[in-house]
Design a protein around this motif. Structure first.
Motif: not given
Length: 870
Positions: A458-462, A488-492, A526-530
């Protein structure tokens, strides 16, 4: 019920059903590349539906400002033409996030409508989703079974996917829905034809007022459907339509939402609104609707501009100005004053209108005045086109050029052409318009694939406030093609990379996996995703990677962001508390800060601002950071909020000394790290909005050294340490030489004038002069005006040939224009063909330029021929 009471009754009802009452999100969307504007009540909750955001409350109710003027939901061209479409509207909604579902949503809707609002049950019809074979979806039996216990089964209508399957856009959350319609026709009409025959048939008096969406799926980019992590309720009831029903009005424009606006327009224009489909009444509806869209957009941070969402707002505003100009005979600004009526109406509930009242009025007035000048210019251009054309039909390309270059609407061009008995080729115009749209789409096209989910997180922790490097786990990625380039777009699950937002640019750096480094070219939210943008595919790489931020770039950006806070504080201290941030850009090289202020910032004020900011830098204030801080406490601290941003119940507060702001950006640990602050420019970007650009630290040091080098070089050249005195001396010498040169120019011009008068010929009773001269353009114009006054009647054609180019001027005496009907502007266009050029002007004086000096003699011959025919 008054509209104010209608809105409050809705919120009170759902509060009694244990719903949290949420504020409306801004009408201008941020952090979502799929939307320009909030076009539905569910937009701010999209990431909750997708499982990317935690659920803030299982039950929520609100009224959401919406704008439907772009993308799939675009009602702009219908607004005003009928009596029920709007650009900006309020959507009353209640939400369940994995809590209650169809039974509660339907029964509560029925309870509110029939027991609180007391709408006649015999006037209502409902629809349920009838299924769709292409998507493999069944009839919604569950919703039907709930409804049949509340309403007669012959009032339950099975509807198609088009009407009863709600989708936010081409991709995103979706689900079957159940609509509630009200038949507002008279008893006599209802006895003739049942209301169910008109449901979803665009009948103006059989209207949908509430849509209950059962959000349980999401549409993927490949067109397929997938289930959401949980089932949700998303309802939307049009506030304006509900008010129409409860107030018993024939249209939304007759309710007390719009009647004060229409009454003001009547008072200002002298016209009376009758509610018909006449152009005049359409204009009333356009103005009263569009002022809402424009005012709310400005209040939420979007100023009119030439790109993106700003262009849409400008287009709406200009559409309103055009209707007032053409059909209400209003040639002066009107909308800016109308915005004050809107603020007095709705500012009690939407506080952002009151806060930004002066800004809204100033911006709209400047836009109105600018476009009214464009209208006047466009009318002159059309008059010239009409005078030049021998055909009844004007080329569509010409009309498109007026639209594209001057922002002149095609329908207004058609209106003016019709007054001269002409029309234009609409097919040619549409072709040119489509070609322009195709070019625009090609320039900005982005083909985005579906997310490939590696791990459900759920989401990404910054973590970037505390570190510039950390271990990360890839949770999802997707392929994007933009302008022919594959990215390419990546989410961690976690990241040290700051995503673009709050004016601060996104971080760059690299991702490292098993010794392989992948550059990160940008980071956005993008919304709650980094989202991390790279040129290299993550396929085949170990999902466990290390992320490293480009430290030097982040360091410079951080200095500039902290300096922006100090600048904001100094501006309010020195210019006044009316100063509020209206936009910013913070990057490694410089900072840009837009703020509300209604006059130029003087040089003295700029110097004082620099002095105060640098004093705060030297005080070396420590960073005081308050994370997850209650919003109420932040307000009590006096924290300043960013323009157009939406904040939750918990915020992050940044304090340097007396500077206190809500901010999610990165900052220095002490203000002394900023080093030095220097403003490099100040100017206007819109009515009531000023912009300051500034630099800090090494960039400011470089700036100062470069200017000191210039001063040293100038002192060396001038052999003087007193540069000001030396420059003043040079200016005095230059002015003396200019006066002497002007004297020589006038003497030469007088000599040429005498020669031309001697050479004048009498042609058809007119003093005719056609000669080449060797003078500058201003002298040619002065000479032409002297000759047309001193000779009577006079027809003067002067030509200059220089650097392979030719210029022509035609001057006619007033008596020749009046008696013969000759027109210099028309004549110059004919003569210009000889020199392969074009031009224009006024009936008594006109000029043209061309690239064929050899055609000057032919132009003289044409002039003689024109005079001979007169």
């Amino acid at each position: 019920m008054k509209s104010i009471a209608i809105r409050q009754a809705f919120l009170d009802f759902f509060e009694s059903k244990k719903h949290h009452i949420a504020p409306s999100s801004p009408i201008v969307v941020k952090d979502d590349p799929t939307l320009m504007f909030t076009n539905a009540g569910m937009n701010q909750f999209k990431d909750i539906f997708l499982g990317n955001d935690p659920v803030p409350s299982p039950r929520i109710a609100d009224t959401q400002k919406c704008l439907r003027v772009s993308g799939k939901h675009n009602d702009l061209e219908e607004v005003g033409v009928d009596t029920y479409h709007h650009t900006m509207f309020e959507m009353l909604g209640n939400w369940s996030f994995g809590d209650y579902y169809k039974k509660e949503a339907i029964t509560w809707a029925w309870e509110l409508l029939t027991e609180v609002y007391k709408i006649d049950k015999d006037r209502m019809y409902v629809t349920v989703f009838g299924g769709d074979k292409s998507d493999g979806l069944e009839f919604d039996q569950e919703a039907y079974d709930v409804w049949k216990d509340l309403i007669a089964e012959d009032r339950i209508i099975s509807a198609s996917k088009k009407d009863n399957f709600w989708e936010m856009g081409d991709v995103g959350p979706c689900g079957p829905c159940s609509e509630i319609h009200v038949d507002m026709r008279s008893a006599a009409e209802r006895s003739k034809f049942p209301g169910k025959d008109f449901v979803n048939k665009d009948h103006p008096q059989v209207i949908e007022i509430w849509n209950l969406v059962f959000m349980e799926m999401q549409r993927r980019a490949d067109g397929s459907l997938a289930g959401l992590p949980a089932k949700h309720i998303d309802t939307g009831m049009g506030f304006e339509r509900l008010s129409m029903v409860l107030q018993g009005k024939p249209s939304t424009y007759d309710t007390d939402i719009f009647s004060p606006l229409i009454a003001f327009i009547e008072g200002q224009t002298g016209h009376v609104y009758s509610g018909s489909d006449s152009k005049k009444d359409i204009a009333f509806r356009v103005l009263s609707d569009h002022i809402r869209a424009v005012s709310f957009a400005i209040a939420d941070g979007q100023l009119p501009s030439n790109t993106g969402s700003g262009y849409v707002i400008r287009r709406i505003l200009r559409r309103a100005v055009r209707y007032a100009y053409s059909f209400l005979d209003r040639k002066e600004p009107l909308l800016y004053a109308l915005s004050g009526v809107l603020v007095s109406q709705m500012g009690h509930f939407f506080k952002e209108l009151r806060t930004n009242e002066n800004l809204i009025s100033q911006v709209i007035r400047e836009e109105e005045e600018s476009f009214l000048r464009t209208l006047a210019r466009g009318i002159q251009l059309i008059d010239d086109i009409v005078a030049k054309s021998k055909q009844a039909e004007i080329s569509g390309d010409v009309v498109f050029e007026l639209y594209d270059t001057f922002g002149f609407p095609a329908d207004l061009t058609a209106l003016i052409l019709a007054e001269s008995g002409k029309n234009y080729n609409e097919t040619g115009f549409q072709k040119a318009l489509e070609e322009q749209k195709a070019r625009s789409r090609k320039a900005s096209v982005q083909d985005t694939g579906d997310w490939v989910v590696i791990r459900e997180v759920q989401g990404t922790q910054f973590l970037g406030y505390d570190t510039l490097a950390c271990d990360m786990t890839l949770t999802r990625f997707r392929k994007v093609t933009q302008k022919g380039k594959q990215l390419f777009q990546m989410v961690f699950d976690r990241t040290p990379f700051y995503p673009e937002g709050g004016g601060q640019v996104g971080d760059t750096g690299y991702i490292e996996s098993a010794g392989v480094r992948i550059p990160v070219e940008g980071t956005f939210k993008e919304n709650n995703l980094i989202v991390h943008v790279t040129s290299k595919s993550p396929e085949g790489l170990d999902p466990e990677v290390k992320g490293v931020v480009a430290a030097e770039k982040r360091n410079h950006t951080t200095k500039n962001h902290s300096a922006t806070h100090l600048l904001h504080h100094a501006l309010r201290e020195l210019l006044g508390t009316h100063v509020e941030q209206k936009g910013s850009l913070v990057e490694s090289g410089y900072l840009r800060f837009d703020f509300s202020h209604f006059s130029k910032v003087t040089d003295e004020e700029i110097r004082n601002i620099e002095i105060q900011v640098n004093a705060m830098v030297r005080k070396d204030y420590p960073l005081e950071e308050f994370r997850n801080f209650p919003m109420a406490k932040a307000k009590s601290m006096g924290a300043m909020a960013l323009f157009g941003e939406k904040y939750g119940d918990e915020v992050r507060v940044i304090r340097f000394g007396e500077s206190v702001e809500l901010c999610g950006g990165t900052h220095v640990q002490r203000t002394g790290e900023i080093g030095f602050f220097k403003i490099i420019s100040e100017g206007s970007v819109a009515a009531g909005i000023r912009r300051v650009e500034a630099i800090t630290a090494a960039a400011a040091e470089k700036y100062i050294f470069e200017r000191l080098d210039v001063i040293d070089a100038a002192s060396e050249k001038l052999k003087s340490n007193d540069l000001v005195k030396s420059i003043e001396s040079l200016q005095a010498e230059n002015q003396a030489m200019s006066r002497e040169l002007e004297s020589f120019r006038k003497q030469k011009s007088m000599q040429v004038k005498a020669e031309l008068i001697d050479a004048a010929e009498l042609v058809n009773g007119v003093q005719f002069i056609a000669r080449r001269v060797h003078l500058d353009p201003e002298s040619v114009k002065d000479l032409s005006f002297q000759l047309r006054r001193e000779l009577s009647p006079a027809f003067v054609v002067l030509a200059v040939s220089e650097n392979g180019k030719a210029t022509l001027s035609v001057a006619l005496s007033d008596d020749l224009v009046e008696k013969s009907g000759l027109n210099a502007a028309q004549i110059i266009r004919e003569l210009a063909s000889a020199i392969q050029g074009g031009g224009g002007g006024q009936p008594f004086y006109a000029t043209a330029g061309g690239k064929n000096p050899e055609g000057i003699d032919a132009a003289f011959a044409l002039a003689r021929k024109v005079l001979g025919k007169s």
